[in-house]
Design a protein around this motif. Sequence first.
Motif, PDB file in Angstrom:
ATOM      1  N   LEU A   1       0.813  -1.216   0.000  1.00  0.00           N
ATOM      2  CA  LEU A   1       0.000   0.000   0.000  1.00  0.00           C
ATOM      3  C   LEU A   1       0.845   1.265   0.000  1.00  0.00           C
ATOM      4  O   LEU A   1       0.354   2.339  -0.353  1.00  0.00           O
ATOM      5  CB  LEU A   1      -0.929   0.000   1.218  1.00  0.00           C
ATOM      6  CG  LEU A   1      -1.956  -1.129   1.277  1.00  0.00           C
ATOM      7  CD1 LEU A   1      -2.771  -1.044   2.555  1.00  0.00           C
ATOM      8  CD2 LEU A   1      -2.882  -1.083   0.061  1.00  0.00           C
ATOM      9  N   LEU A   2       2.111   1.147   0.405  1.00  0.00           N
ATOM     10  CA  LEU A   2       2.969   2.319   0.431  1.00  0.00           C
ATOM     11  C   LEU A   2       3.540   2.657  -0.928  1.00  0.00           C
ATOM     12  O   LEU A   2       4.130   3.731  -1.094  1.00  0.00           O
ATOM     13  CB  LEU A   2       4.115   2.105   1.433  1.00  0.00           C
ATOM     14  CG  LEU A   2       3.701   1.892   2.893  1.00  0.00           C
ATOM     15  CD1 LEU A   2       4.920   1.627   3.746  1.00  0.00           C
ATOM     16  CD2 LEU A   2       2.922   3.083   3.417  1.00  0.00           C
ATOM     17  N   GLN A   3       3.388   1.786  -1.897  1.00  0.00           N
ATOM     18  CA  GLN A   3       3.936   2.024  -3.233  1.00  0.00           C
ATOM     19  C   GLN A   3       2.819   2.451  -4.176  1.00  0.00           C
ATOM     20  O   GLN A   3       1.772   1.796  -4.264  1.00  0.00           O
ATOM     21  CB  GLN A   3       4.621   0.752  -3.762  1.00  0.00           C
ATOM     22  CG  GLN A   3       5.444   0.978  -5.019  1.00  0.00           C
ATOM     23  CD  GLN A   3       6.277  -0.231  -5.360  1.00  0.00           C
ATOM     24  OE1 GLN A   3       6.207  -1.239  -4.655  1.00  0.00           O
ATOM     25  NE2 GLN A   3       7.076  -0.146  -6.417  1.00  0.00           N
ATOM     26  N   ASN A   4       3.029   3.543  -4.849  1.00  0.00           N
ATOM     27  CA  ASN A   4       2.011   4.086  -5.736  1.00  0.00           C
ATOM     28  C   ASN A   4       1.922   3.266  -7.024  1.00  0.00           C
ATOM     29  O   ASN A   4       2.899   2.623  -7.441  1.00  0.00           O
ATOM     30  CB  ASN A   4       2.332   5.536  -6.088  1.00  0.00           C
ATOM     31  CG  ASN A   4       2.254   6.443  -4.880  1.00  0.00           C
ATOM     32  OD1 ASN A   4       1.446   6.214  -3.979  1.00  0.00           O
ATOM     33  ND2 ASN A   4       3.101   7.462  -4.854  1.00  0.00           N
ATOM     34  N   PRO A   5       0.761   3.292  -7.683  1.00  0.00           N
ATOM     35  CA  PRO A   5       0.632   2.573  -8.957  1.00  0.00           C
ATOM     36  C   PRO A   5       1.576   3.154 -10.019  1.00  0.00           C
ATOM     37  O   PRO A   5       1.860   4.354 -10.044  1.00  0.00           O
ATOM     38  CB  PRO A   5      -0.839   2.780  -9.339  1.00  0.00           C
ATOM     39  CG  PRO A   5      -1.523   3.120  -8.064  1.00  0.00           C
ATOM     40  CD  PRO A   5      -0.531   3.846  -7.237  1.00  0.00           C
ATOM     41  N   LEU A   6       2.055   2.282 -10.896  1.00  0.00           N
ATOM     42  CA  LEU A   6       2.935   2.675 -11.999  1.00  0.00           C
ATOM     43  C   LEU A   6       2.117   2.783 -13.269  1.00  0.00           C
ATOM     44  O   LEU A   6       1.521   1.804 -13.722  1.00  0.00           O
ATOM     45  CB  LEU A   6       4.061   1.656 -12.166  1.00  0.00           C
ATOM     46  CG  LEU A   6       5.023   1.902 -13.327  1.00  0.00           C
ATOM     47  CD1 LEU A   6       5.778   3.211 -13.131  1.00  0.00           C
ATOM     48  CD2 LEU A   6       5.974   0.729 -13.491  1.00  0.00           C
TER      49      LEU A   6
END
Length: 792
Positions: free
Chosen positions: A744-749
Amino acid sequence: MTKKRTVKRKVKEPEPTKEQPSVSEQSDNEEDEDLLQAVKDPGEDTTDDEGIDQEYQSDSSEDLEFESDEEGNYLGRKVSNEAEEGEDDQDEDDDEDEDEGEDEDDDSDDDSEESDADDASPTPKDDQSSSSKAAAAQTKEPIIQIIPRDPSKPEYEESDTSDEEDIRNTVGNIPMHWYDEYKHIGYDWDAKKIIKPPKGDQIDDFLRKIEDPNFWRTVKDPMTGQEVLLTDEDIALIKRVNSSRIPNPEHDEYAPWIEWFTSEVEKMPIKNVPDHKRSFLPSVSEKKKVSRMVHALKMGWMKTTEEVEREKQQKRGPKFYMLWETDTGREHMRRIHDPVSAPKRDLPGHAESYNPPPEYLFDEKETKEWLKLKDEPHKRKLHFMPQKYKSLRAVPAYSRYLRERFLRCLDLYLCPRAKRVKLNIDAEYLIPKLPSPRDLQPFPTVESLVYRGHTDLVRSVSVEPKGEYLVSGSDDKTVKIWEIATGRCIRTIETNDVVRCVAWCPNAKLSIIAVATGSRLLLINPKVGDKLLIKKTDDLLAESPNLDVIESERIKTAVQWSNAEPDEQEKGVRVVITHFKPIRQVTWHGRGDYLATVMPEGANRSALIHQLSKRRSQIPFSKSKGLIQCVLFHPVKPCFFVATQHNIRIYDLVKQELIKKLLTNSKWISGMSIHPKGDNLLVSTYDKKMLWFDLDLSTKPYQTMRLHRNAVRSVAFHLRYPLFASGSDDQAVIVSHGMVYNDLLQNPLIVPLKKLQTHEKRDEFGVLDVTWHPVQPWVFSTGADCTIRLYT
């Protein structure tokens, strides 16, 4: 003329006088001291009565009267005739009392001076002493007795001091309205409650006002609640305070000034102590102070009086400041050492020559275009029309010379005089570091098949869950079923109206196609694929379940379920759901038992949810929140997405409440698609934008993509691959990479990959719908050119 006064005396010590008494007065004072000593040390009373007022009573019941002249001087004591007859029988010792009365006359003189201050004038001392002796020889005073204090009475009962107030309520200085709800009003010294007195109503107060003559002088004590009757002295005191006079009527405002301290300067000093030795030595502390001041003056921290005055005069002078900026020293120094030169105009080109080459001269078409932009001169490539002359002498005066010079002066006058540091940044650093498209394969790159057969624009397309067949709906009132691998049209089903939307049931155990044509929703068995599956579907749709629940009139007037007619049964139509308004969109739930339809003109009944197994419909909303454009089921949770023109609302179908409202900040929403995991939503709008919403992050778009040059009509997520596609009226299908991470801490690419532009434009329409193959990374698109195209 003499005045009579009756005076009650108090025992007090004789006060010293400033004047030196005469010989006769000294003898009288000695007798008075003997009498005062007898009064101070009585043999009978041994109690300590210091500071207590004592009342003196004579044996006779007469009042003592004193005589004074017009100037307020003491003349003597006057007694009645009875006292004069008996004065021969008294002893000569009474002369001492007479002298005491003479000393006490000082107090009466003070009273007479207060009342007769206007008439008083100084008299010789000899006359005053002779008159007092004559009066003392003629009068006799009765014997004065001392009455002791009654021990049963309080010590300060008759005192009138401000220190001993009657504080029976010990609550202190608090708002008394705190006790409005209680029966008591506070506590006394013994910690007992002070009960409120009975309170009457307005009628009782009115009767008391009529009957009680003292009602006007009765006040209520806020501390105890008792009614207090004001005395005449209290009323007089109140009147004097209200009239801004001194409360004590006996106080003389204009009494002569008593000079307690002398104002005369003594010629000789009071003390003549020699100065100490250290007074002749220089002070060390002062030396340090002076050294600090000298150092501050040298460093400029402290300024002399002349420097301060000089600075004040400079400040008083005329002030000049810049018109557009603050007058700071930094800007002034910059103008001197680092001036900003005026920008130079561009050098004239060949078109501005008086004899330009032929290719720079306008032809008729260019002249018309130049004259056409007369109202919008800023859109012209040249602000003048090139002309050719034989010689320089034939060139006329330039008609716009003065205006252009004036505008040039305005530019120089109004332009900002500030230097901006130019950042030498390469374009590579401004572009975010995205992975190469080669690393994100597979994704569709070329057009593989074109499905032709419709005679009008194709509005919708849907793929079978197994990925073998394709269904399309067109404005030519037909529904066609295609075989994906070969591009062959297997079956064509004709309808009575324009087909707005088609949707294949996502449940692989059923073979049903929902077709929205006009105001009817047709459930069609396409009769392709497994025969056992086709038979199972026919058996399911043939049975009509018994409904125990009575539908309301609101639902009956909105939608009606019925079996298809025999001629439609031959085409494959099994169930017909008739709506009261034209249907724009139909979408299935992930399990294949529920489907929803959208009727934009239906007001508060725009969205309907149908249950296939029970053949029952329901209206989820009682009020209209706007013009509904499309709806969508959540792939995992029991949530329902409703898109109006500007916003998207998410409802919980179990709790029947609004969960979240997404703000798109767009003019008109055209479609939406949800990620297979259900945490991200992709929205397309008619104002050339695509909005990516992270449902766990915020109600505002996580990213806004402007990849198209015209209205975006459709977006779609792939079920297995991290891909999404969008179709627009600019005839382009843009394939993008959209990777959603479990962290959840990583944004969508989000990475745009490929632009596929093979459709043809018809009547300002381009690509109308896009959808993905359920298994392969293939994308289908429909357009206004009557074709369906497959990109692989």
